[in-house]
Design a protein around this motif. Structure first.
Motif, PDB file in Angstrom:
ATOM      1  N   ILE A   8       0.846  -1.186   0.000  1.00  0.00           N
ATOM      2  CA  ILE A   8       0.000   0.000   0.000  1.00  0.00           C
ATOM      3  C   ILE A   8       0.885   1.241   0.000  1.00  0.00           C
ATOM      4  CG2 ILE A   8      -1.647   1.326   1.388  1.00  0.00           C
ATOM      5  CD1 ILE A   8      -2.674  -1.352   2.450  1.00  0.00           C
ATOM      6  N   PRO A   9       0.605   2.216  -0.872  1.00  0.00           N
ATOM      7  CA  PRO A   9       1.414   3.440  -0.872  1.00  0.00           C
ATOM      8  C   PRO A   9       1.049   4.303   0.321  1.00  0.00           C
ATOM      9  CG  PRO A   9      -0.380   3.655  -2.427  1.00  0.00           C
ATOM     10  CD  PRO A   9      -0.474   2.269  -1.853  1.00  0.00           C
ATOM     11  N   TYR A  10       1.987   4.511   1.226  1.00  0.00           N
ATOM     12  CA  TYR A  10       1.696   5.306   2.408  1.00  0.00           C
ATOM     13  C   TYR A  10       1.433   6.760   2.044  1.00  0.00           C
ATOM     14  CZ  TYR A  10       3.382   1.388   5.228  1.00  0.00           C
ATOM     15  OH  TYR A  10       3.548   0.169   5.812  1.00  0.00           O
ATOM     16  N   THR A  11       0.483   7.360   2.724  1.00  0.00           N
ATOM     17  CA  THR A  11       0.152   8.773   2.524  1.00  0.00           C
ATOM     18  C   THR A  11       0.643   9.565   3.728  1.00  0.00           C
ATOM     19  OG1 THR A  11      -2.036   8.354   3.481  1.00  0.00           O
ATOM     20  CG2 THR A  11      -1.862   8.317   1.090  1.00  0.00           C
ATOM     21  N   VAL A  12       1.313  10.683   3.461  1.00  0.00           N
ATOM     22  CA  VAL A  12       1.873  11.483   4.547  1.00  0.00           C
ATOM     23  C   VAL A  12       1.475  12.944   4.372  1.00  0.00           C
ATOM     24  CG1 VAL A  12       4.054  11.718   3.302  1.00  0.00           C
ATOM     25  CG2 VAL A  12       4.004  12.148   5.746  1.00  0.00           C
ATOM     26  N   LEU A  13       1.095  13.571   5.477  1.00  0.00           N
ATOM     27  CA  LEU A  13       0.787  14.999   5.499  1.00  0.00           C
ATOM     28  C   LEU A  13       1.924  15.719   6.207  1.00  0.00           C
ATOM     29  CD1 LEU A  13      -1.092  17.424   5.052  1.00  0.00           C
ATOM     30  CD2 LEU A  13      -2.194  16.867   7.243  1.00  0.00           C
ATOM     31  N   ILE A  14       2.575  16.634   5.499  1.00  0.00           N
ATOM     32  CA  ILE A  14       3.660  17.426   6.071  1.00  0.00           C
ATOM     33  C   ILE A  14       3.087  18.773   6.497  1.00  0.00           C
ATOM     34  CG2 ILE A  14       5.868  18.555   5.620  1.00  0.00           C
ATOM     35  CD1 ILE A  14       6.373  16.370   3.494  1.00  0.00           C
ATOM     36  N   ILE A  57       1.725  11.730   9.858  1.00  0.00           N
ATOM     37  CA  ILE A  57       1.781  13.192   9.848  1.00  0.00           C
ATOM     38  C   ILE A  57       3.150  13.626  10.356  1.00  0.00           C
ATOM     39  CG2 ILE A  57       0.885  15.313  10.916  1.00  0.00           C
ATOM     40  CD1 ILE A  57      -1.851  13.939  11.020  1.00  0.00           C
ATOM     41  N   LEU A  58       3.814  14.503   9.589  1.00  0.00           N
ATOM     42  CA  LEU A  58       5.039  15.155  10.043  1.00  0.00           C
ATOM     43  C   LEU A  58       4.635  16.546  10.515  1.00  0.00           C
ATOM     44  CD1 LEU A  58       7.586  14.234   7.218  1.00  0.00           C
ATOM     45  CD2 LEU A  58       6.987  12.947   9.263  1.00  0.00           C
ATOM     46  N   LEU A  59       4.851  16.841  11.776  1.00  0.00           N
ATOM     47  CA  LEU A  59       4.297  18.054  12.390  1.00  0.00           C
ATOM     48  C   LEU A  59       5.382  18.947  12.979  1.00  0.00           C
ATOM     49  CD1 LEU A  59       1.839  19.692  13.440  1.00  0.00           C
ATOM     50  CD2 LEU A  59       1.837  18.168  15.444  1.00  0.00           C
ATOM     51  N   ASP A  60       5.401  20.201  12.544  1.00  0.00           N
ATOM     52  CA  ASP A  60       6.291  21.210  13.117  1.00  0.00           C
ATOM     53  C   ASP A  60       5.591  21.856  14.312  1.00  0.00           C
ATOM     54  OD1 ASP A  60       8.385  23.030  13.434  1.00  0.00           O
ATOM     55  OD2 ASP A  60       7.428  24.484  12.105  1.00  0.00           O
TER      56      ASP A  60
END
Length: 232
Positions: A8-14, A57-60
């Motif tokens: 499965i292609p992972y989905t990421v929100l930056i 999720i990559l979160l600043d």
């Protein structure tokens, strides 16, 4: 290419307000096979979360307006989302890290960081999350429901049998429910970016549309020259 189910292609929100950092992360993750969206502030991030089911999720922390801590607290407590969160921040103090873990961050990296380490930690988080949720992960959109664990699709509650490529197309459409999925993303997932012909994707979409139509659903919409999306 070996037979069997393709990963499965992972989905990421930056979620990062510094454009250079966001773009570097996006490029790196896309090269690693992730599907990437970028939000520059908490408001945009919440909008993206309302439209897409993300694997990571990559979160600043230092976002304009609502900071990363407040966003994470809202995401965990109000939205009840268990999506893994890797926090990226310039704040290296122990109290900052403890605060993040207390609210619900899954991992923490301080800037400057090596992109290779971000990807390594991201893969570890997504693998762990999938192992924990694989048996219960279900995508839903309108009358469609897709249980990824047993590859079962239902339309208006009635099961429908679909071939592998149709399942893969439907999975992407449902993960990006209501949003246009570009042709390239389909071709990357179905054929690793090397389709057998220029019409291969259209042929596969035709088969999926025909099968869904027979079960009373005609919600695959073409965005001309861009891609396809689901509508209710």
């Amino acid at each position: 290419m070996p037979h069997g189910k393709q990963p499965i292609p992972y989905t990421v929100l930056i979620i990062e307000d510094e454009l250079a950092i966001a773009e570097n992360l996006s490029l790196t993750f896309e090269e690693e096979g992730f599907f990437v969206d970028i939000a520059r502030n908490a408001k945009s991030a919440l909008y993206e979360l309302s439209r897409t089911s993300y694997d990571l999720i990559l979160l600043d922390i230092g976002l304009p307006g609502t900071d990363g801590y407040s966003f994470l607290k809202h995401m965990r407590e109000k939205l009840q989302l268990s999506t893994p969160v890797l926090m990226l921040t310039a704040r290296a103090a122990l109290e900052d890290k403890l605060r993040g873990f207390h609210i619900g961050v899954d991992d923490y990296l301080t800037k400057p960081f090596a992109l290779e380490e971000v990807v390594m930690r991201a893969r570890a988080l997504t693998r762990r999350s999938k192992q924990l949720s694989e048996t219960a992960f279900i995508l839903s959109f309108g009358p469609l429901q897709y249980s990824l664990a047993d590859q079962l699709v239902t339309v208006h509650g009635r099961p429908i049998k679909l071939p592998r490529k149709s399942l893969m197309i439907l999975e992407l459409l449902m993960r990006y429910a209501g949003r246009v999925v570009p042709r390239q993303k389909f071709e990357d997932y179905l054929w690793l970016g090397d389709p057998p012909s220029s019409e291969a994707l259209r042929s596969q979409l035709h088969l999926l549309r025909k099968a869904l139509h027979q079960h009373g659903y005609d919600g695959i919409e073409t965005a001309h020259s861009i891609g396809w999306r689901l509508v209710k």
